[in-house]
Scaffold this motif. Structure first.
Motif, PDB file in Angstrom:
ATOM      1  N   ALA A 216      -3.762   4.643   1.314  1.00 26.40           N
ATOM      2  CA  ALA A 216      -3.026   4.575   2.578  1.00 26.40           C
ATOM      3  C   ALA A 216      -2.546   5.968   2.961  1.00 26.40           C
ATOM      4  CB  ALA A 216      -1.846   3.614   2.445  1.00 26.40           C
ATOM      5  N   VAL A 229       0.296   4.793  -2.113  1.00 28.21           N
ATOM      6  CA  VAL A 229       0.064   3.399  -1.755  1.00 28.21           C
ATOM      7  C   VAL A 229      -1.431   3.232  -1.540  1.00 28.21           C
ATOM      8  CG1 VAL A 229       0.462   1.553  -0.089  1.00 28.21           C
ATOM      9  CG2 VAL A 229       2.342   3.092  -0.707  1.00 28.21           C
ATOM     10  N   TRP A 230      -2.009   2.211  -2.160  1.00 25.74           N
ATOM     11  CA  TRP A 230      -3.437   1.930  -2.017  1.00 25.74           C
ATOM     12  C   TRP A 230      -3.625   0.519  -1.491  1.00 25.74           C
ATOM     13  CZ3 TRP A 230      -7.457   5.349  -3.446  1.00 25.74           C
ATOM     14  CH2 TRP A 230      -7.027   6.536  -4.053  1.00 25.74           C
ATOM     15  N   HIS A 231      -4.588   0.353  -0.590  1.00 22.88           N
ATOM     16  CA  HIS A 231      -4.996  -0.976  -0.149  1.00 22.88           C
ATOM     17  C   HIS A 231      -6.125  -1.447  -1.062  1.00 22.88           C
ATOM     18  CE1 HIS A 231      -2.617  -0.926   3.540  1.00 22.88           C
ATOM     19  NE2 HIS A 231      -2.967   0.345   3.663  1.00 22.88           N
ATOM     20  N   LYS A 251      -1.741  -4.695  -2.012  1.00 23.37           N
ATOM     21  CA  LYS A 251      -1.356  -3.282  -1.993  1.00 23.37           C
ATOM     22  C   LYS A 251      -1.013  -2.864  -3.416  1.00 23.37           C
ATOM     23  CE  LYS A 251       0.412  -2.523   2.699  1.00 23.37           C
ATOM     24  NZ  LYS A 251       1.604  -2.108   3.498  1.00 23.37           N
ATOM     25  N   VAL A 265      -0.745  -9.098   0.312  1.00 25.62           N
ATOM     26  CA  VAL A 265      -0.672  -8.809   1.750  1.00 25.62           C
ATOM     27  C   VAL A 265      -0.946 -10.106   2.516  1.00 25.62           C
ATOM     28  CG1 VAL A 265      -1.703  -7.538   3.656  1.00 25.62           C
ATOM     29  CG2 VAL A 265      -1.395  -6.443   1.426  1.00 25.62           C
TER      30      VAL A 265
END
Length: 265
Positions: A216, A229-231, A251, A265
């Protein structure tokens, strides 16, 4: 394999998200192989989380192939599971083949008594497929990515992993009802054009599910007081009736001290 990844995400769910009850769907034979695509460091942490969770929570024997020596477990494991049983860790066998030829040989021998003692693995993990397919030279010099020889190598390795898992599934029965699974990670040379990476075109023929890691923007992490932060997207999932299921989205939250948590999410 997506069932184990879902269990990993649930186990390490953010405590602020703990009110959400999550279930792990029964594994489907058509989704027992998953490719994790994204940053090499984050992918390795996810693979280690999967290996340790499978060994400690499910009692699964794991073989973990990787180029680099594993010096320590991810910080989130050290903090969240400080009393991790040594017996659980003994269920994970780390192996360090240096070349694709060595990897092929070791995968092909997984069914042999010397490799399966005391029993065959139920989870095969390969960290960094790109390192075995491309080597230190990068993309192999071809303008479109992999050259024809490397495409063949990718197909050979992926097919052997899936065929070995299928064979071990039969070998494990009737002691285990679920299939032997395969999870591998791959990092595209150009992350921006990963969707067009010819290596992924080859690997996607064999790996039926995909776990994609997208970083992100920095503002999102800064606003939450986080380092990164990673999706996380789980796609290509099918149920036991082989029907396509919706993509799962999470996330991955990484705090400044390296602590990792997942959030639905």
């Amino acid at each position: 394999m997506t069932d184990i990844l879902s269990l990993v995400f649930r186990t390490f769910t953010s405590q602020t998200d703990g009110r959400k009850e999550l279930t792990v769907a029964p594994p489907s034979p058509t989704t027992s192989s998953t490719l994790v695509v994204g940053d090499a460091g984050i992918s390795r942490s996810v693979l280690l989380l999967a290996a340790v969770t499978a060994a400690s929570e499910l009692g699964t024997r794991v073989v973990f192939f990787t180029h680099a020596q594993i010096q320590s477990l991810p910080l989130c494991l050290q903090k969240r599971v400080p009393s991790l049983s040594p017996e659980s860790l003994k269920k994970i066998k780390f192996s360090y083949p240096r070349t694709v030829e060595e990897l092929l040989q070791q995968v092909a021998s997984l069914h042999e008594p010397a490799s399966t003692s005391p029993s065959p693995p139920s989870l095969i993990v390969v960290d960094g497929l790109e390192g075995y397919l491309r080597g230190p030279g990068g993309s192999g010099g071809a303008p479109g990515g992999l050259d024809p020889g490397e495409r063949s190598r990718a197909a050979h390795l992926a097919a052997l992993l899936c065929d070995s898992a299928a064979f071990l599934t039969q070998l494990l029965r009737p002691s285990r009802a679920d299939p032997c699974r395969v999870i591998a990670s791959f990092r595209s040379v150009d992350a921006a054009s990963a969707a067009e990476d010819p290596a992924l075109e080859v690997l996607d023929r064999y790996f039926r599910a995909r776990c994609t890691l997208d970083r992100a923007g920095g503002y999102e992490a800064a606003a939450a007081g986080l380092q990164e932060v990673w999706h996380v997207y789980l796609s290509g999932i099918r149920d036991r009736e082989d029907r396509p299921a919706a993509t799962q989205e999470w996330k991955l939250l990484i705090s400044p001290d390296g602590f990792m948590e997942f959030k639905v999410v």
